[in-house]
Design a protein around this motif. Sequence first.
Motif, PDB file in Angstrom:
ATOM      1  N   LEU A   1      -6.270  21.615   0.175  1.00 28.09           N
ATOM      2  CA  LEU A   1      -6.226  21.045   1.529  1.00 28.09           C
ATOM      3  C   LEU A   1      -7.517  20.305   1.856  1.00 28.09           C
ATOM      4  N   ILE A   2      -8.669  20.814   1.360  1.00 32.57           N
ATOM      5  CA  ILE A   2      -9.930  20.107   1.607  1.00 32.57           C
ATOM      6  C   ILE A   2      -9.888  18.727   0.951  1.00 32.57           C
ATOM      7  N   PHE A   3      -9.412  18.694  -0.317  1.00 39.21           N
ATOM      8  CA  PHE A   3      -9.344  17.395  -0.981  1.00 39.21           C
ATOM      9  C   PHE A   3      -8.275  16.510  -0.344  1.00 39.21           C
ATOM     10  N   PHE A   4      -7.263  17.135   0.275  1.00 35.81           N
ATOM     11  CA  PHE A   4      -6.256  16.363   1.001  1.00 35.81           C
ATOM     12  C   PHE A   4      -6.935  15.570   2.122  1.00 35.81           C
ATOM     13  N   ALA A   5      -7.881  16.215   2.809  1.00 35.96           N
ATOM     14  CA  ALA A   5      -8.609  15.514   3.869  1.00 35.96           C
ATOM     15  C   ALA A   5      -9.441  14.374   3.292  1.00 35.96           C
ATOM     16  N   VAL A   6     -10.113  14.633   2.165  1.00 27.14           N
ATOM     17  CA  VAL A   6     -10.939  13.586   1.548  1.00 27.14           C
ATOM     18  C   VAL A   6     -10.069  12.399   1.136  1.00 27.14           C
ATOM     19  N   GLY A   7      -8.977  12.706   0.400  1.00 27.92           N
ATOM     20  CA  GLY A   7      -8.089  11.632  -0.052  1.00 27.92           C
ATOM     21  C   GLY A   7      -7.471  10.884   1.115  1.00 27.92           C
ATOM     22  N   GLY A   8      -7.156  11.611   2.193  1.00 27.23           N
ATOM     23  CA  GLY A   8      -6.587  10.967   3.373  1.00 27.23           C
ATOM     24  C   GLY A   8      -7.580  10.007   4.010  1.00 27.23           C
ATOM     25  N   LEU A   9      -8.844  10.427   4.056  1.00 25.59           N
ATOM     26  CA  LEU A   9      -9.885   9.567   4.638  1.00 25.59           C
ATOM     27  C   LEU A   9      -9.992   8.262   3.839  1.00 25.59           C
ATOM     28  N   LEU A  10      -9.961   8.383   2.508  1.00 23.37           N
ATOM     29  CA  LEU A  10     -10.016   7.172   1.681  1.00 23.37           C
ATOM     30  C   LEU A  10      -8.841   6.251   2.009  1.00 23.37           C
ATOM     31  N   ALA A  11      -7.661   6.862   2.226  1.00 24.12           N
ATOM     32  CA  ALA A  11      -6.481   6.049   2.545  1.00 24.12           C
ATOM     33  C   ALA A  11      -6.689   5.302   3.859  1.00 24.12           C
ATOM     34  N   MET A  12      -7.352   5.950   4.828  1.00 29.87           N
ATOM     35  CA  MET A  12      -7.583   5.290   6.114  1.00 29.87           C
ATOM     36  C   MET A  12      -8.448   4.041   5.925  1.00 29.87           C
ATOM     37  N   ILE A  13      -9.467   4.155   5.060  1.00 29.22           N
ATOM     38  CA  ILE A  13     -10.342   2.995   4.853  1.00 29.22           C
ATOM     39  C   ILE A  13      -9.563   1.875   4.158  1.00 29.22           C
TER      40      ILE A  13
ATOM     41  N   LEU B   1     -18.377   4.336   9.335  1.00 29.29           N
ATOM     42  CA  LEU B   1     -18.472   4.654   7.908  1.00 29.29           C
ATOM     43  C   LEU B   1     -19.198   3.593   7.099  1.00 29.29           C
ATOM     44  N   SER B   2     -19.043   2.306   7.512  1.00 28.19           N
ATOM     45  CA  SER B   2     -19.566   1.254   6.635  1.00 28.19           C
ATOM     46  C   SER B   2     -21.072   1.378   6.445  1.00 28.19           C
ATOM     47  N   LYS B   3     -21.741   2.025   7.408  1.00 29.70           N
ATOM     48  CA  LYS B   3     -23.194   2.116   7.328  1.00 29.70           C
ATOM     49  C   LYS B   3     -23.625   2.929   6.102  1.00 29.70           C
ATOM     50  N   TRP B   4     -22.912   4.025   5.814  1.00 34.18           N
ATOM     51  CA  TRP B   4     -23.387   4.829   4.683  1.00 34.18           C
ATOM     52  C   TRP B   4     -22.420   4.874   3.512  1.00 34.18           C
ATOM     53  N   LEU B   5     -21.332   4.175   3.577  1.00 33.25           N
ATOM     54  CA  LEU B   5     -20.475   4.123   2.385  1.00 33.25           C
ATOM     55  C   LEU B   5     -20.926   3.022   1.432  1.00 33.25           C
ATOM     56  N   TRP B   6     -21.284   1.877   1.966  1.00 32.29           N
ATOM     57  CA  TRP B   6     -21.841   0.830   1.113  1.00 32.29           C
ATOM     58  C   TRP B   6     -23.016   0.231   1.856  1.00 32.29           C
ATOM     59  N   SER B   7     -24.212   0.476   1.353  1.00 31.37           N
ATOM     60  CA  SER B   7     -25.398   0.013   2.046  1.00 31.37           C
ATOM     61  C   SER B   7     -25.725  -1.386   1.559  1.00 31.37           C
ATOM     62  N   ALA B   8     -24.982  -2.369   2.041  1.00 30.34           N
ATOM     63  CA  ALA B   8     -25.226  -3.741   1.619  1.00 30.34           C
ATOM     64  C   ALA B   8     -25.370  -4.612   2.859  1.00 30.34           C
ATOM     65  N   PRO B   9     -26.571  -4.630   3.424  1.00 30.94           N
ATOM     66  CA  PRO B   9     -26.747  -5.418   4.645  1.00 30.94           C
ATOM     67  C   PRO B   9     -26.464  -6.895   4.422  1.00 30.94           C
ATOM     68  N   ALA B  10     -26.607  -7.351   3.157  1.00 27.65           N
ATOM     69  CA  ALA B  10     -26.364  -8.763   2.877  1.00 27.65           C
ATOM     70  C   ALA B  10     -24.929  -9.148   3.214  1.00 27.65           C
TER      71      ALA B  10
ATOM     72  N   GLY C   1     -22.172  -5.699   6.569  1.00 27.91           N
ATOM     73  CA  GLY C   1     -21.358  -4.516   6.842  1.00 27.91           C
ATOM     74  C   GLY C   1     -19.958  -4.601   6.287  1.00 27.91           C
ATOM     75  N   GLN C   2     -19.607  -5.720   5.658  1.00 26.75           N
ATOM     76  CA  GLN C   2     -18.241  -5.787   5.142  1.00 26.75           C
ATOM     77  C   GLN C   2     -18.153  -5.131   3.771  1.00 26.75           C
ATOM     78  N   MET C   3     -16.937  -4.698   3.462  1.00 26.06           N
ATOM     79  CA  MET C   3     -16.726  -3.904   2.249  1.00 26.06           C
ATOM     80  C   MET C   3     -16.852  -4.780   1.008  1.00 26.06           C
ATOM     81  N   PRO C   4     -17.638  -4.355   0.001  1.00 23.91           N
ATOM     82  CA  PRO C   4     -17.633  -5.121  -1.250  1.00 23.91           C
ATOM     83  C   PRO C   4     -16.252  -5.007  -1.899  1.00 23.91           C
ATOM     84  N   PRO C   5     -15.754  -6.080  -2.500  1.00 24.82           N
ATOM     85  CA  PRO C   5     -14.387  -6.030  -3.044  1.00 24.82           C
ATOM     86  C   PRO C   5     -14.188  -4.903  -4.044  1.00 24.82           C
TER      87      PRO C   5
END
Lengths: 309, 593, 132
Positions: free
Chosen positions: B35-47, B62-71, B74-78
Amino acid sequence: MTSADAPPHPAHRPSADAAPAPATPGKVAIWLFLATEIMFFTGLLGSYIVFRAGSPPTSYSNLYAPAAQLDRLKDARGVVLGAVGPDADGVAGAIASATGKGEAEVARILAAAPHGVVNGLDEKGAGELTAALGKLGAKAEAASLRTSNWPRPYDPLTNPLSIDLTTVNTFILICSSATMVLAVSAIQQGRKGRCSLFLLATLVLGGTFLGVQVFEYHELLEGRSYPIGISPTGHFTPEVSLFASCFFTVTGFHGLHVAAGVVTLAIVFLGSLLGRFSAQDFGAVEYAGLYWHFVDVVWILLFTIVYLI
Amino acid sequence: MSDAHVHPRPRNPLTRYVFSTDHKVIAVQFLFSGLIFFAVGGLLAMIIRWQLAWPWRPVPILSKWLWSAPALGGQMPPEFYNKLFTMHATIMIFFVIIPILTGAFGNFLIPLMIGARDMAFPKLNMFSYWIMWPGFAFLLASFFVEGGPSEAGWTGYPPLSTDPHAAPGSLNGQTYWLLALLCAGISSLTGSINYITTVVMLRAPGMKMFRMPMTVWSLFITALLQAFALPVLTSALVMQLLDRTAGTNFFSPVGASVGNGPAVTGGGAPLLFQHLFWFYSHPAVYVMILPGMGIASDVISTFSRKPLFGYKPMVVALAAIAGLGFIVWGHHMFQSGMNPALGATFMVSTMMIALPSAIKVFNWIGTMWGGRIQYTSAMLNAMAFVSMFIIGGLSGIFMAATPVDIHIHDTYFIVGHIHYVLFGGSTFAIFAGVYYWFPKIFGRTMNEGLGKVHFLFTFIFMTGTFLFMHIVGWHGHMRRIPDPTVYEFLRAPGVVWMNQFMTICAFALGLAQVPFVLNFFYSLVAGPKAEANPWKANSLEWTTASPPPHYNFEDLPRVFHAPYEYSVPGGEEDYLPQTSPLPPNITLDPVMA
Amino acid sequence: MTEADASLPIVPATPAQAAAAADVESHAPYLKILFALFLLTVGEYLFARFLKDSPGPLIFGLVLLASAKAALVAWYFMHLKYERFWVFLVIGPALLMAFILTLLLFPDFVMLPDPLGEPVPATSGEAPRPAG
Ligand SMILES: [Cu+2]
């Protein structure tokens, strides 16, 4: 072995391994485990078989490295250096001047003698180099390109494996299977000392098999130099060809299973010394034996498929 | 029966709750980590859904600490998107659904339902849980290695997965991914050997094979699937691992070079990995659905107060699905360049699976037909399982037909299909199982009202999330692309609108799990104490206390009949536990029951 | 282990098994099998040595010899001879699956058109001319 080990009236008691074996949880589990092992080795050996059977006819050759593009090299010639002779520097110089190969590559060719292969020559060049090497006292003969879809057994120019050594090693493993079944049979009759003795024999034979395999690996990986048709680096390592990849993976995983079996047998052997087993309670010996025989069966098939075919 | 083997429950909390050999404790451990991993996997699905609805818009918080690419502003690297769907699927399949269905339910139910005191090999059972932990560690660690986690998809196809130059995630993340899967695989293998041995050897007196509940049958057949198919995946993963670490050439063509990397010797075939992978992973989808079928069968029969319609045909259908499952793997590879002769073979064998599947569906409906249905949370979830399985099964036939598959392969149609089977099927079955057996597992009762709220919103938003995937997929929306709007035909307002609608529904689906979590933990602590048999059900686990004592039964039960004798004519109650003899005037249909 | 043994059926030995029991007392059968395995190994060795250039008979003969060896080990050393049907229920499906998997890999990796046998157009970009 003392006579006290023997049961009082062996002839009147049906031997346990002849009676219809009752199913026990341990036995069901060990056979299930062996079924999973069958599938695991199917993944490895099945891949080997289809790679072996489906490999294109120009994948391996006596003159070029595995997987080299041979389409335009049909007229290529080479020289097989059978013996370097007294003048190694002269031989190296002759090869270098005939082919323009660098120092390291020439050294590899010399090291691989009696199967050193000089490639990159045409018919005329091969003839001249053969003659020049002959004058220097080396043994050399010209060779034309010969391709195959897989390294051929008994062909030292494409196949580094020693069938003679491994045949002996195969029989060692088979003997260990026989001593194992004798150990099981002994404990089923309650002869504890005899069981320990046969377990020890199995352990020693299994260890010998592993030792020979380690020796073989050492020779292949660094001990010897091989001609270019086996490996461009002179050593038979997993990355040099698909055959090498398959060989090391299949025999390596079998070797790991043998090693696990040896550890298991060592534990069982210690248990037998401590008197853990008896004619009524010998499950661990039997299960270790089943595993050991299975490893033997895998090797019998593997030896035929990888070494002989 | 001698009870000489019954030891008291260990006093030491470490051996009682952590390194326990008790199948019930191990089941709860599997349940919680799942169930804990269910929450983790669910969060990934939301992103993932956020990116698809509003491509490249920074993810709040989330974008602040999931991918620290200010360049990137704040958008997600492909490539991060690739990591998201890879890890979402990997976690959900190998660390949530399989461990919960086989690890949690399998562990808890098999010994209790067949009347055994524990598994055949309790220590091996403990091992099969704790070997998951290196897997968890590798999986989580892969998020922090150079290049990040794997991004080769949950299928891990070479050469993207084998060549370190192919993608950042193929640097070390892929190696960690392989090690994590190998650990999970060893867990499943040892578990399945244990389950099969337990079912074969440790059944209580009178518990013939054809008196076992469908849940046990399904878990038994699932274990067989794993035992025979999983080793092949193990060998494929090992070969891929060696390709990556030892330089072997199994899955690289001659002279292959990816992404400006050096050319390898090669000689192998990428297609071989697909064959070996799907040889396991098609049976794996049955590993994820068969236990659900078993759970649904038991729940539906109990709450319809009727015998399961066609017990033996149900067992035979389960076995047929499992058996056919071994010879259909190629239907995942119609577009792979596989030999066309094989394609036709796999198409026909795949379509044959519709037959036993239809038998099951008809029998569930037949069980409910004319029953006095009690709409409990468990029953609602089980009914949702049946209806969602029908949709997911029917959309599966589309993919089985090669000509249709050519059109919809690798589109959102298949994403919709897999989620109807895995969310609509497996997850509803998991919820049904949790609501049904929670009183037995924890000795307390869950709140029915919250359960129904949870079910209702889950059902609505699940449909909202996944139904439209079929439509955008049919429209040509590819899977595994971070930005559909780069394609003219996917910029159509309808597609954009549907993507945003699906995303909003997905968020709502996530929120709909809040009542479940509240209900679960509140009931765990303060729920009303459960009686031994709150649902008036027949199978053996309800004949012992809730929660069951250490070693399960005071005395080993004696079994007289199959567990589906509900509403037996002339009986005093509308149920007849397996430990009570049948009334003398009853004869059972030899074919159906 | 829990109550495993209590419910196990005990089946009396059949006459054939009783006869086998007497046989087992001496280790002759196992040593005979070992000798047979020795002969087969030598046979394989010679077979591989002298037929190494004719792949058809080589593969056929070696597979036969290797199967015989594997069968001997399984039948006598692993006591399949004395086992009941359930053991075959366990390994039978595994062997069947192993066979199916390997067999179904052949169309994709072995029965391939020979890339070198295909006519290659002399210059790229020009359609190959029909023969004749
Ligand atoms: Cu499939």
